[in-house]
Enzyme design. Structure first.
Site, mmCIF file in Angstrom:
data_model
loop_
_atom_site.group_PDB
_atom_site.id
_atom_site.type_symbol
_atom_site.label_atom_id
_atom_site.label_comp_id
_atom_site.label_asym_id
_atom_site.label_seq_id
_atom_site.Cartn_x
_atom_site.Cartn_y
_atom_site.Cartn_z
ATOM 1 N N CYS A 1 0.727 -1.177 0.092
ATOM 2 C CA CYS A 1 -0.077 0.062 0.140
ATOM 3 C C CYS A 1 0.769 1.161 -0.097
ATOM 4 O O CYS A 1 0.678 2.316 -0.947
ATOM 5 C CB CYS A 1 -0.977 0.114 1.200
ATOM 6 S SG CYS A 1 -0.276 -0.531 2.690
ATOM 7 N N HIS B 1 -1.518 7.446 5.171
ATOM 8 C CA HIS B 1 -0.552 6.082 5.226
ATOM 9 C C HIS B 1 1.099 6.767 4.455
ATOM 10 O O HIS B 1 1.424 6.003 3.708
ATOM 11 C CB HIS B 1 -0.959 5.158 4.641
ATOM 12 C CG HIS B 1 -0.207 3.701 4.961
ATOM 13 N ND1 HIS B 1 -0.275 2.388 4.342
ATOM 14 C CD2 HIS B 1 0.789 3.694 5.878
ATOM 15 C CE1 HIS B 1 0.628 1.793 5.271
ATOM 16 N NE2 HIS B 1 1.183 2.268 6.027
#
Length: 433
Positions: free
Chosen positions: A53, A114
């Site tokens: 990710c 993130h």
């Protein structure tokens, strides 16, 4: 068109290539996304910049190969590294939202960031006017706690206490952002970064289950294919609400909507006929769905075989927005706007990947793919063998040597993989065969 389009970029988390109906899915989980594909364009050869990710998100924000950034070397950004001042997206670096904001757009991130933690990094430091969502890699859908057991849900840096199912919360907040942006009369750029269908494995009915998973969000002893399908369906319903709101507000025709995933699927996903998944440079780890809808420009029902990758969306969306920024850093991605206008247009190009995990290397050029895993080399004709089962390296050694050389030339222009890079595996063979 003369008017700048609104732009909505929807990013699923760990969605498999074949999970959606329009990509051959075996369960009716995605009626709204399937409709979006029938009204727009679907790519069959679309890739993520990484099979994990946070590296993909560096590429999405900057339009550059993620290997330029120290934080993107970790697979993924996790644990103590996520809080270091060297391991995030530098606020000084140009980003897609910062460049669109310069072009007059109102910008918002609803969902997952993130890309490093406060005080060093954050969405508001990198071009977004507002943020609602999480800073880390994944949180529980009800308690909104991260793997460390701490709450991780924020609105512009302020903690949010709300036990609403996260997928629904992100969908509803997106509708609110669209309404407020349209009310101000500004074109808007909305990054809607869902956590679905990422673990923990929870549907709207699993509020009580969530109470038992604080600090245990990897959820290795839970989930099922059926639960996973319902998680995708919840996300699809939210996207349906957003599309309906665009139509109600008269913004449907000139809103460019992109849907994709940050990487390939995880343990319950469907990637048929591809092999592998998250953390793998086999096709199942990096080939992802891409659906694009823009009625004012894109003809309905198109299918494109053009090779594209996550970082291409930065130059593409800048061109669509008629933004002509003075770029400090050159973009590695290329605009695919011509392919949105003409789905039959296919141009050959070369894409490359590398991973610290298992010392993986990959290059795609036309129908051919060079792959190296744990020191073993492979050559695949993906047009004939998308499943990567028929290794052509001995049959075609000259092509193998050429693609290996191309990869080495590409890698020579990048920083080496840091010696202290971290690799975080959620599960290994000791957890499941």
């Amino acid at each position: 068109m003369s008017a700048q389009p609104n732009i909505i970029f929807i990013l699923a988390d760990d969605l498999g290539f074949a999970d959606l109906g329009c990509y051959g899915g075996r369960a009716p989980v995605s009626p709204h996304l399937d409709q979006m594909a029938s009204e727009g364009l679907r790519f069959t050869q679309g890739y993520s910049n990484s099979p994990v990710c946070s590296p993909t998100r560096f590429a999405l924000m900057t339009g550059r190969y993620q290997y330029h950034f120290r934080g993107a070397a970790d697979e993924p950004l996790h644990g103590p590294n996520a809080t270091r001042s060297t391991h995030g997206l530098p606020p000084s670096h140009q980003t897609l939202p910062s460049l669109l904001r310069e072009a007059g757009y109102r910008t918002g991130l609803i969902g997952k960031w993130h890309l490093g933690h406060e005080p060093h990094f954050g969405p508001l430091k990198s071009g977004y006017d507002e943020h609602f969502g999480l800073m880390s890699g994944g949180i529980d859908y009800f308690t909104h706690t991260a793997p460390n057991g701490k709450k991780d849900l924020w609105h512009n840096g302020t903690p949010v206490d709300d036990d609403t199912y996260l997928t629904d919360l992100l969908s509803d907040r997106s509708v609110d952002f669209i309404q407020r942006s349209v009310g101000q009369g500004l074109p808007f750029f909305l990054s809607l970064h869902y956590t679905a269908p990422h673990w923990p494995w929870e549907t709207r009915e699993d509020h009580e289950l969530a109470k038992t998973l604080v600090g245990k969000t990897f959820h290795l002893d839970g989930g099922s294919v059926e639960t996973y399908h319902r998680m995708i369906h919840h996300m699809d319903e939210g996207i349906g609400k957003i599309m309906a709101e665009l139509k109600r507000l008269g913004q449907d025709e000139n809103t460019l909507v992109v849907f994709t995933s940050d990487n390939g699927g995880e343990r319950f996903s469907d990637s048929w006929p591809l092999v592998g998944g998250k953390m793998d440079l086999t096709e199942g780890g990096i080939r992802v769905p891409y659906i694009v809808r823009w009625p004012a420009v894109i003809a309905a029902g198109g299918v494109s075989e053009q090779l594209i990758i996550t970082m291409d969306w930065v130059p593409t969306l800048l061109e669509a927005a008629q933004a002509r920024p003075q770029l400090v850093h050159p973009l590695d991605g290329v605009s695919i706007l011509p392919h949105l206008r003409d789905a039959s247009l296919v141009q050959e190009r070369q894409l490359c990947w590398r991973m610290s995990h298992r010392q993986q290397r990959a290059l795609r050029c036309g129908r051919w793919k060079y792959l190296r895993v744990d020191g073993n080399e492979y050559l695949f004709n993906l047009e004939a063998d998308a499943r990567e089962r028929a290794n052509q390296m001995y049959r075609d050694p000259d092509r193998l040597a050429d693609l290996r050389s191309r990869f080495e030339q590409w890698e020579a222009g990048l920083p080496p993989i840091p010696e202290d890079v971290s690799v975080t595996l959620v599960y290994t063979e000791k957890d499941m065969p």
